[in-house]
Design a protein around this motif. Structure first.
Motif: not given
Length: 95
Positions: A46-59
């Motif tokens: 959902s909107e606001g979720a933060v994950i680690d994608m390819f070594g960098a945080p994405k929201i």
């Protein structure tokens, strides 16, 4: 005559305009295909979720910041944890 018969049959099976007050349960159906979410590795976020994608945080954030119900996409995150939007280009004017 045939037209009148078709109209009569249509009116017989049309939904009634009177509300049924005996029903107290409200049912909400959510269509997952039309709900704004971000996808990553076959999971919905959902909107606001933060994950680690390819070594960098994405929201998971809006594609266009001025659209409340717009599409969501993965965006880079600044130091405060806010999505980084590209700079808006100037307006095109036609004379």
């Amino acid at each position: 005559m045939r037209t009148a018969l078709v109209v009569l049959i249509t009116l017989m099976f049309a939904p009634q305009g009177v509300a049924d007050t005996k029903k107290t349960k409200t049912r909400v159906w959510v269509d997952a295909q039309h709900t704004s979410v971000c996808w990553y590795e076959e999971r919905r976020y959902s909107e606001g979720a933060v994950i680690d994608m390819f070594g960098a945080p994405k929201i998971c954030a809006r594609k266009y910041p001025n659209q409340d119900n717009g599409a969501l996409i993965w965006r880079a995150v600044d130091k405060q944890g806010h999505p980084i939007y590209p700079e808006q280009q100037g307006k095109i004017r036609v004379h």
